[in-house]
Design a protein around this motif. Structure first.
Motif, PDB file in Angstrom:
ATOM      1  N   PHE A 149      27.147  70.709  16.301  1.00  7.16           N
ATOM      2  CA  PHE A 149      28.511  70.810  16.785  1.00  7.16           C
ATOM      3  C   PHE A 149      28.826  69.481  17.637  1.00  7.16           C
ATOM      4  O   PHE A 149      27.857  69.015  18.225  1.00  7.16           O
ATOM      5  CB  PHE A 149      28.409  71.918  17.914  1.00  7.16           C
ATOM      6  N   LEU A 150      30.055  69.148  17.614  1.00  2.70           N
ATOM      7  CA  LEU A 150      30.499  68.257  18.634  1.00  2.70           C
ATOM      8  C   LEU A 150      31.669  68.788  19.348  1.00  2.70           C
ATOM      9  O   LEU A 150      32.925  69.003  18.793  1.00  2.70           O
ATOM     10  CB  LEU A 150      31.161  67.103  18.047  1.00  2.70           C
ATOM     11  N   GLY A 151      31.362  69.581  20.550  1.00  2.00           N
ATOM     12  CA  GLY A 151      32.592  70.238  21.005  1.00  2.00           C
ATOM     13  C   GLY A 151      33.045  71.629  20.267  1.00  2.00           C
ATOM     14  O   GLY A 151      31.788  72.132  20.021  1.00  2.00           O
ATOM     15  N   ASP A 152      34.335  71.702  19.998  1.00  2.00           N
ATOM     16  CA  ASP A 152      34.562  72.823  19.096  1.00  2.00           C
ATOM     17  C   ASP A 152      34.343  72.616  17.654  1.00  2.00           C
ATOM     18  O   ASP A 152      34.732  73.601  16.890  1.00  2.00           O
ATOM     19  CB  ASP A 152      36.002  73.503  19.413  1.00  2.00           C
ATOM     20  N   TYR A 153      33.699  71.588  17.175  1.00  2.00           N
ATOM     21  CA  TYR A 153      33.981  71.122  15.827  1.00  2.00           C
ATOM     22  C   TYR A 153      32.451  71.410  15.267  1.00  2.00           C
ATOM     23  O   TYR A 153      31.589  71.161  15.963  1.00  2.00           O
ATOM     24  CB  TYR A 153      34.160  69.628  15.447  1.00  2.00           C
ATOM     25  N   SER A 154      32.295  71.828  14.195  1.00  2.00           N
ATOM     26  CA  SER A 154      31.209  72.305  13.445  1.00  2.00           C
ATOM     27  C   SER A 154      30.987  71.570  11.977  1.00  2.00           C
ATOM     28  O   SER A 154      32.102  71.391  11.333  1.00  2.00           O
ATOM     29  CB  SER A 154      30.996  73.727  13.079  1.00  2.00           C
ATOM     30  N   PHE A 155      29.786  70.842  11.950  1.00  2.00           N
ATOM     31  CA  PHE A 155      29.740  70.052  10.860  1.00  2.00           C
ATOM     32  C   PHE A 155      28.473  70.562   9.948  1.00  2.00           C
ATOM     33  O   PHE A 155      27.494  70.871  10.623  1.00  2.00           O
ATOM     34  CB  PHE A 155      29.423  68.507  11.036  1.00  2.00           C
ATOM     35  N   TYR A 156      28.651  70.238   8.680  1.00  2.00           N
ATOM     36  CA  TYR A 156      27.347  70.748   7.903  1.00  2.00           C
ATOM     37  C   TYR A 156      26.496  69.166   8.292  1.00  2.00           C
ATOM     38  O   TYR A 156      26.987  68.240   8.095  1.00  2.00           O
ATOM     39  CB  TYR A 156      27.604  70.742   6.224  1.00  2.00           C
ATOM     40  N   VAL A 157      25.176  69.456   8.115  1.00  2.00           N
ATOM     41  CA  VAL A 157      24.332  68.283   8.197  1.00  2.00           C
ATOM     42  C   VAL A 157      22.821  68.766   7.420  1.00  2.00           C
ATOM     43  O   VAL A 157      22.581  69.869   7.477  1.00  2.00           O
ATOM     44  CB  VAL A 157      23.920  67.958   9.613  1.00  2.00           C
ATOM     45  N   ASP A 158      22.090  67.747   7.287  1.00  2.00           N
ATOM     46  CA  ASP A 158      20.816  67.755   6.649  1.00  2.00           C
ATOM     47  C   ASP A 158      20.221  66.530   6.805  1.00  2.00           C
ATOM     48  O   ASP A 158      20.755  65.503   7.409  1.00  2.00           O
ATOM     49  CB  ASP A 158      21.014  68.314   5.131  1.00  2.00           C
ATOM     50  N   GLU A 159      19.123  66.192   6.349  1.00  2.00           N
ATOM     51  CA  GLU A 159      17.913  65.290   6.684  1.00  2.00           C
ATOM     52  C   GLU A 159      18.627  63.865   5.879  1.00  2.00           C
ATOM     53  O   GLU A 159      18.161  62.725   6.172  1.00  2.00           O
ATOM     54  CB  GLU A 159      16.737  65.374   6.342  1.00  2.00           C
ATOM     55  N   ARG A 160      19.668  64.058   5.150  1.00  2.00           N
ATOM     56  CA  ARG A 160      20.400  62.703   4.868  1.00  2.00           C
ATOM     57  C   ARG A 160      21.266  61.895   5.727  1.00  2.00           C
ATOM     58  O   ARG A 160      21.438  60.905   5.751  1.00  2.00           O
ATOM     59  CB  ARG A 160      21.100  62.990   3.733  1.00  2.00           C
ATOM     60  N   VAL A 161      21.617  62.570   6.887  1.00  2.00           N
ATOM     61  CA  VAL A 161      22.305  62.228   8.141  1.00  2.00           C
ATOM     62  C   VAL A 161      21.640  62.324   9.377  1.00  2.00           C
ATOM     63  O   VAL A 161      21.054  63.248   9.774  1.00  2.00           O
ATOM     64  CB  VAL A 161      23.700  62.643   8.282  1.00  2.00           C
ATOM     65  N   VAL A 205      21.720  63.809  13.190  1.00  2.00           N
ATOM     66  CA  VAL A 205      22.446  64.774  13.905  1.00  2.00           C
ATOM     67  C   VAL A 205      23.716  64.288  14.794  1.00  2.00           C
ATOM     68  O   VAL A 205      23.117  63.544  15.701  1.00  2.00           O
ATOM     69  CB  VAL A 205      21.280  65.649  14.654  1.00  2.00           C
ATOM     70  N   PRO A 206      24.666  64.794  14.532  1.00  2.00           N
ATOM     71  CA  PRO A 206      25.639  64.262  15.269  1.00  2.00           C
ATOM     72  C   PRO A 206      25.526  64.386  16.838  1.00  2.00           C
ATOM     73  O   PRO A 206      25.308  65.604  17.347  1.00  2.00           O
ATOM     74  CB  PRO A 206      26.908  65.075  15.030  1.00  2.00           C
ATOM     75  N   ARG A 207      25.856  63.584  17.632  1.00  2.00           N
ATOM     76  CA  ARG A 207      25.585  63.456  19.130  1.00  2.00           C
ATOM     77  C   ARG A 207      26.344  62.072  19.688  1.00  2.00           C
ATOM     78  O   ARG A 207      25.407  61.393  20.557  1.00  2.00           O
ATOM     79  CB  ARG A 207      24.243  63.579  19.546  1.00  2.00           C
ATOM     80  N   SER A 208      27.659  61.888  19.644  1.00  2.00           N
ATOM     81  CA  SER A 208      28.241  60.716  20.165  1.00  2.00           C
ATOM     82  C   SER A 208      28.953  60.970  21.386  1.00  2.00           C
ATOM     83  O   SER A 208      29.878  61.924  21.278  1.00  2.00           O
ATOM     84  CB  SER A 208      29.236  60.158  19.049  1.00  2.00           C
ATOM     85  N   PHE A 209      28.815  60.125  22.341  1.00  7.62           N
ATOM     86  CA  PHE A 209      29.753  60.178  23.505  1.00  7.62           C
ATOM     87  C   PHE A 209      31.291  59.802  22.814  1.00  7.62           C
ATOM     88  O   PHE A 209      31.884  60.268  23.789  1.00  7.62           O
ATOM     89  CB  PHE A 209      29.270  59.192  24.274  1.00  7.62           C
ATOM     90  N   ILE A 210      31.518  59.115  22.000  1.00  7.21           N
ATOM     91  CA  ILE A 210      32.698  58.732  21.520  1.00  7.21           C
ATOM     92  C   ILE A 210      33.575  59.951  21.078  1.00  7.21           C
ATOM     93  O   ILE A 210      34.813  59.968  21.396  1.00  7.21           O
ATOM     94  CB  ILE A 210      32.817  57.838  20.314  1.00  7.21           C
ATOM     95  N   ALA A 211      32.891  61.092  20.741  1.00  7.66           N
ATOM     96  CA  ALA A 211      33.593  62.513  20.509  1.00  7.66           C
ATOM     97  C   ALA A 211      34.251  62.963  21.748  1.00  7.66           C
ATOM     98  O   ALA A 211      35.457  63.543  21.687  1.00  7.66           O
ATOM     99  CB  ALA A 211      32.466  63.391  20.006  1.00  7.66           C
ATOM    100  N   CYS A 231      31.786  63.014  11.079  1.00  6.61           N
ATOM    101  CA  CYS A 231      32.073  63.699  12.211  1.00  6.61           C
ATOM    102  C   CYS A 231      33.116  63.087  12.962  1.00  6.61           C
ATOM    103  O   CYS A 231      34.206  63.509  13.254  1.00  6.61           O
ATOM    104  CB  CYS A 231      30.799  64.371  12.987  1.00  6.61           C
ATOM    105  N   LEU A 232      32.991  61.761  13.451  1.00  3.96           N
ATOM    106  CA  LEU A 232      33.713  61.044  14.243  1.00  3.96           C
ATOM    107  C   LEU A 232      35.125  60.537  13.171  1.00  3.96           C
ATOM    108  O   LEU A 232      36.263  60.583  13.901  1.00  3.96           O
ATOM    109  CB  LEU A 232      33.427  59.660  14.690  1.00  3.96           C
TER     110      LEU A 232
END
Length: 302
Positions: A99-111, A113-119, A148-149
């Motif tokens: 999750f980034l705020g209210d947004y949910s994203f599919y993730v696996d070990e190819r990427v 884990v989203p956690r950006s302050f830019i969000a 995600c961004l």
């Protein structure tokens, strides 16, 4: 993965969601897990993993605390707890959800884990630095990872088209899934490129990037949870600035006349300012302070 005898024995005495929550929190503390991929402590992560595994709303615990689990459900919950403890897999990779705020994203070990302050900044459409969001026509997201961004940019700037760039074809496959889920394929183009290498002639009103920025010493000391993430997404040379140097060198060539560049650099503010004493960095306020995200106008880079 087979449930170990230790965890299998627990299923004989644990009946309710409350029981499994207590058990998970105890095991997480006992194993000294690291929480840096969405949750901040053992309790929150245990709640999330248990509710997600049981296909229950992850923000609604109280009504289900005393509900008893079926034998099949017990096995599924114990399996998730065991994998988190014994393999130290981040929760997002266990659930394939971040999750980034209210947004949910599919993730696996190819990427990563989203956690950006830019969000955080994109939720405000980069105000006050961008005064007319509808005027933004072209956006570039360098090192897009899960996309995600890029997706947040498309929502923040409704008239923009977005180029989402990553060196990893595996990451772009994940990004494509998220772009499709958000029905943004007509506005977001996925491009395999080493930063600006394949973007010749393209110019943007806004360039954002959350590039690799962990220095070599910190990479060597990362908790086990981070070792599940792609190495390409974490380390960036001895001081963590290799990717940022390339971005600063070439960004002006790809910005429109009034274009701006926004980059996240972790804990590297002091090192960056020492390396570029003549650049007038503007440090943007996020929940963690003003040390992590900088902004430059095209003219600054010239």
């Amino acid at each position: 993965m087979q449930i170990s005898n230790y965890f299998s024995a627990a299923s004989q005495s644990l009946l309710t969601v409350r029981d499994y929550l207590r058990f998970a929190v105890s095991r997480f503390y006992q194993a000294k897990l690291f929480f840096g991929h969405g949750s901040t402590d053992a309790y929150d992560e245990a709640v999330y993993l248990i509710l997600h595994t049981l296909h229950l709303p992850v923000d609604t615990l109280a009504p289900f605390l005393d509900a008893q689990l079926t034998p099949a459900e017990r096995g599924e919950v114990l399996n998730v707890i065991q994998r988190r403890v014994e393999q130290r897999i981040p929760a997002a990779y266990l659930t394939h959800e971040a999750f980034l705020g209210d947004y949910s994203f599919y993730v696996d070990e190819r990427v990563i884990v989203p956690r950006s302050f830019i969000a955080e900044l994109l939720r405000q459409q980069l105000a006050p630095w961008i005064t007319e969001p509808d005027s933004i026509g072209q956006v570039l997201d360098l090192c897009t990872g899960s996309g995600c961004l890029a997706i947040l940019c498309a929502d923040a700037f409704p008239n923009a088209t977005v180029d989402a760039v990553d060196l990893s074809p595996d990451a772009l496959a994940v990004a494509e899934r998220n772009v499709t889920d958000y029905e943004l394929a007509s506005r977001i183009s996925l491009i395999e490129s080493d930063l600006f290498a394949k973007l010749s002639g393209r110019r943007y009103d806004l360039i954002i990037s959350n590039p690799p920025y962990v220095d070599a010493e910190s990479v060597a000391a990362l908790p086990a949870e981070y070792l599940h993430e792609p190495k390409l997404s974490l380390g960036s040379g001895h001081d963590g600035l290799d990717a940022t140097r390339v971005i600063l060198k070439h960004a002006a060539e790809h910005l429109t006349e009034n274009g701006i560049l926004i980059v996240e650099i972790g804990h590297n503010r002091d090192i960056l300012e020492a390396a570029y004493p003549k650049l007038p960095f503007t440090w943007l306020d996020v929940t963690a302070g003003d040390q992590f995200v900088f902004m430059l106008h095209r003219n600054d880079l010239l």
